[in-house]
Design a protein around this motif. Structure first.
Motif, PDB file in Angstrom:
ATOM      1  N   ASN A 326       0.846  -1.155   0.155  1.00 41.61           N
ATOM      2  CA  ASN A 326       0.743  -0.067  -0.399  1.00 41.61           C
ATOM      3  C   ASN A 326       0.770   1.392   0.236  1.00 41.61           C
ATOM      4  O   ASN A 326       1.002   2.600  -0.920  1.00 41.61           O
ATOM      5  CB  ASN A 326      -1.172   0.598   1.538  1.00 41.61           C
ATOM      6  CG  ASN A 326      -2.426  -1.137   0.629  1.00 41.61           C
ATOM      7  OD1 ASN A 326      -2.357  -1.203  -0.098  1.00 41.61           O
ATOM      8  ND2 ASN A 326      -2.920  -1.465   2.125  1.00 41.61           N
ATOM      9  N   PRO A 327       2.261   1.300   0.957  1.00 43.23           N
ATOM     10  CA  PRO A 327       2.448   2.816   0.703  1.00 43.23           C
ATOM     11  C   PRO A 327       2.837   2.674  -0.943  1.00 43.23           C
ATOM     12  O   PRO A 327       3.573   4.041  -1.187  1.00 43.23           O
ATOM     13  CB  PRO A 327       3.644   2.361   1.966  1.00 43.23           C
ATOM     14  CG  PRO A 327       3.957   1.085   2.614  1.00 43.23           C
ATOM     15  CD  PRO A 327       2.343   0.528   1.933  1.00 43.23           C
ATOM     16  N   LEU A 328       3.596   1.772  -1.284  1.00 48.92           N
ATOM     17  CA  LEU A 328       4.400   2.322  -2.670  1.00 48.92           C
ATOM     18  C   LEU A 328       3.332   2.390  -3.635  1.00 48.92           C
ATOM     19  O   LEU A 328       4.059   3.270  -4.498  1.00 48.92           O
ATOM     20  CB  LEU A 328       4.475   0.356  -3.170  1.00 48.92           C
ATOM     21  CG  LEU A 328       5.457   0.141  -3.970  1.00 48.92           C
ATOM     22  CD1 LEU A 328       6.423   1.695  -4.521  1.00 48.92           C
ATOM     23  CD2 LEU A 328       5.874  -1.192  -4.513  1.00 48.92           C
ATOM     24  N   ILE A 329       1.717   2.104  -3.001  1.00 44.16           N
ATOM     25  CA  ILE A 329       1.030   2.377  -4.759  1.00 44.16           C
ATOM     26  C   ILE A 329       0.161   4.070  -4.612  1.00 44.16           C
ATOM     27  O   ILE A 329      -0.049   4.709  -5.166  1.00 44.16           O
ATOM     28  CB  ILE A 329      -0.549   1.614  -4.656  1.00 44.16           C
ATOM     29  CG1 ILE A 329       0.160  -0.017  -5.176  1.00 44.16           C
ATOM     30  CG2 ILE A 329      -1.238   1.660  -5.194  1.00 44.16           C
ATOM     31  CD1 ILE A 329      -0.332  -1.939  -4.549  1.00 44.16           C
ATOM     32  N   TYR A 330      -0.181   4.106  -2.886  1.00 42.13           N
ATOM     33  CA  TYR A 330      -0.670   5.189  -2.590  1.00 42.13           C
ATOM     34  C   TYR A 330       0.273   6.656  -2.139  1.00 42.13           C
ATOM     35  O   TYR A 330      -0.275   7.136  -1.784  1.00 42.13           O
ATOM     36  CB  TYR A 330      -1.633   5.272  -1.329  1.00 42.13           C
ATOM     37  CG  TYR A 330      -2.696   4.000  -1.880  1.00 42.13           C
ATOM     38  CD1 TYR A 330      -3.967   4.508  -2.816  1.00 42.13           C
ATOM     39  CD2 TYR A 330      -2.762   2.805  -2.320  1.00 42.13           C
ATOM     40  CE1 TYR A 330      -4.998   3.962  -2.922  1.00 42.13           C
ATOM     41  CE2 TYR A 330      -3.599   1.698  -2.406  1.00 42.13           C
ATOM     42  CZ  TYR A 330      -4.965   2.470  -2.582  1.00 42.13           C
ATOM     43  OH  TYR A 330      -6.182   1.419  -3.548  1.00 42.13           O
ATOM     44  N   SER A 331       2.016   5.990  -2.164  1.00 41.05           N
ATOM     45  CA  SER A 331       2.082   7.194  -1.774  1.00 41.05           C
ATOM     46  C   SER A 331       3.767   7.336  -2.106  1.00 41.05           C
ATOM     47  O   SER A 331       4.449   8.847  -2.541  1.00 41.05           O
ATOM     48  CB  SER A 331       2.628   6.866   0.239  1.00 41.05           C
ATOM     49  OG  SER A 331       1.568   7.073   0.873  1.00 41.05           O
ATOM     50  N   ALA A 332       4.359   6.064  -2.653  1.00 38.16           N
ATOM     51  CA  ALA A 332       5.727   6.187  -3.195  1.00 38.16           C
ATOM     52  C   ALA A 332       6.318   6.659  -4.763  1.00 38.16           C
ATOM     53  O   ALA A 332       6.973   7.881  -5.059  1.00 38.16           O
ATOM     54  CB  ALA A 332       6.522   5.184  -3.084  1.00 38.16           C
ATOM     55  N   THR A 333       4.203   6.049  -5.290  1.00 37.36           N
ATOM     56  CA  THR A 333       5.041   7.093  -6.679  1.00 37.36           C
ATOM     57  C   THR A 333       4.276   8.174  -7.042  1.00 37.36           C
ATOM     58  O   THR A 333       3.445   9.081  -7.583  1.00 37.36           O
ATOM     59  CB  THR A 333       3.349   6.342  -7.254  1.00 37.36           C
ATOM     60  OG1 THR A 333       2.186   6.140  -6.543  1.00 37.36           O
ATOM     61  CG2 THR A 333       4.021   4.584  -7.826  1.00 37.36           C
ATOM     62  N   ASN A 334       3.482   9.186  -5.398  1.00 35.90           N
ATOM     63  CA  ASN A 334       3.272  10.430  -5.218  1.00 35.90           C
ATOM     64  C   ASN A 334       4.578  11.677  -5.466  1.00 35.90           C
ATOM     65  O   ASN A 334       5.463  11.172  -4.539  1.00 35.90           O
ATOM     66  CB  ASN A 334       2.895  10.843  -4.375  1.00 35.90           C
ATOM     67  CG  ASN A 334       1.804  11.610  -3.615  1.00 35.90           C
ATOM     68  OD1 ASN A 334       2.282  12.881  -4.024  1.00 35.90           O
ATOM     69  ND2 ASN A 334       0.044  11.460  -3.863  1.00 35.90           N
TER      70      ASN A 334
END
Length: 413
Positions: A326-334
């Motif tokens: 989840n942190p990769l999908i919703y934050s790291a790509t931001n």
């Protein structure tokens, strides 16, 4: 959250042996004079323990680093604390708790033959796991919905700071309320056999068997439906936007729609792969109970091997993988999260000033080599979560166009 060590207790008493055969015994059985019907092993040994640690530890470490990174960035940068990002932070908190607690419970069920957490653990372990999972998945659904309204509806309808705090509170409240039946209808029991002292956590399958379908609806099917509907609507909107830009930019090819579609596909596919096996496990468990003709049974105990264990272990493991991704999908790509991280003390410690300046110089040189068109600028801004009207200038010496085109700005999907 769900008992793994189960055989099936009925009236008359029925026990599932190690190989799946059943042993029917009179309900008034004197356990002190009867041998335990399953193979006694107490624990599965060091080899299995090390294998499970090797399976879980990398996922847990990566997930904790990612979720703590999200929390750290939000704590260190006030300007990044937008309503949507606050909900992302709430999901990171829930996922961190999930990564810390769920593997421990899985180890207890999988490694030991007897239930090790006692009466308090039996009453509290299920609701704790369930409420954390629900808080995470409800936060995920709120983020998805906010992305939809940020693109399709006016700014006034978006989630503000107050609404974000209400949403965060509701994610935990709903999770706790829906988890209460697990505390009410689960019971810790001890049973003395002739050659074995058995302890187990059992549940009332008459009530809980129906309740689990409510749980998988909230944990799997409802958020999956929200994702499919919202991201489909977003894609349709972007498709219309692309057609408007193509008219203004002649034959210039725009890549933002393809990028958005790829990200939407990754989000939905990841959720399906990590969550649907849990649904399969619940359905199989229900069919197992029906096949043993214990729909009116009062409890579930002991051990079931084979497909049951495989589905149980796999579905639990994938829930943990989902929390790690989840942190990769919703934050790291931001990009806003990444830029905010570069302003933190941790970044300054990891990347000294001299190295950072060298990186900036290289990026600047590449930017000078690759000229940026107006269309490319619009392409970069396509994922911002607010709207405004922008006059699009023509390319290639044509007359400027005064046509207003709706440009959607924001965070990566």
């Amino acid at each position: 959250m769900l008992d793994y060590d189960v055989s099936l207790e009925t009236d008359p008493y029925t026990v599932t042996t190690e190989y799946g055969s059943t042993l029917a015994v009179n309900a008034s059985i004197d356990y002190d004079n009867v041998d335990f019907p399953n193979v006694i092993y107490y624990n599965k040994g060091t080899k299995i323990l090390l294998k499970n640690i090797g399976i879980f530890l990398p996922v847990v470490m990566i997930g904790l680093i990612g979720n703590f990174w999200v929390i750290y960035v939000l704590k260190s940068n006030r300007y990044i604390r937008t309503p949507t990002n606050l909900i992302v932070g709430n999901m990171a908190v829930a996922d961190s708790l999930s990564l810390l607690m769920h593997p421990c419970f899985i180890f207890v069920y999988d490694y030991f033959q007897n239930y090790q957490l006692g009466s308090i653990g039996c009453k509290g372990e299920g609701p704790l796991e369930c409420s954390i999972l629900m808080a995470s998945v409800i936060s995920m659904s709120a983020i998805t919905y906010d992305r939809l309204i940020s693109i399709l509806l006016p700014n006034e309808t978006r989630i503000n700071q107050t609404k974000a705090k209400i949403v965060i509170f509701c994610t935990w409240l709903i999770g706790i309320v829906l988890s209460v039946p697990l505390a009410i209808f689960r019971t810790y029991k001890e049973r003395q056999w002739k050659n074995f002292d058995e302890t187990y956590c059992t549940e009332n399958v008459v009530v809980i068997n129906v309740y689990w379908y409510v749980i998988i609806t909230v944990l799997v099917w409802l958020p999956l439906s929200i994702q499919i509907i919202c991201y489909s609507a977003i894609f349709i909107k972007l498709n219309r936007y692309e057609k408007m830009l193509v008219k203004s930019f002649s034959n210039h090819q725009l890549g933002y729609k393809k990028s958005a579609a790829k990200m939407m596909f990754i989000v939905i596919l990841t959720f399906m792969v990590c969550r649907i096996p849990y649904t399969a496990f619940i359905i199989y468990r229900h069919s197992l109970l029906k096949s043993k003709k214990i729909a009116s049974s009062a409890s579930v105990t002991n051990l079931v091997n084979g497909l049951y264990h495989t589905l149980w272990f796999t579905s639990k493991y994938l829930l943990i993988v989902n929390a790690a991704l989840n942190p990769l999908i919703y934050s790291a790509t931001n990009i806003s999260f990444r830029n905010a991280f570069k302003k933190t003390k941790l970044w300054q410690w990891l990347i000294p000033k001299t190295k950072e300046n060298r990186i900036k110089r290289v990026i600047k040189e590449k930017a000078q080599i690759s000229p940026t068109t107006e269309a490319a600028k619009c392409n970069k801004k396509i994922f911002y979560i607010f709207k405004r009207k922008q006059n699009i200038k023509s390319v290639g010496g044509q007359e400027p166009s005064t046509k207003e085109v709706e440009v959607v700005y924001n965070t990566k999907l």
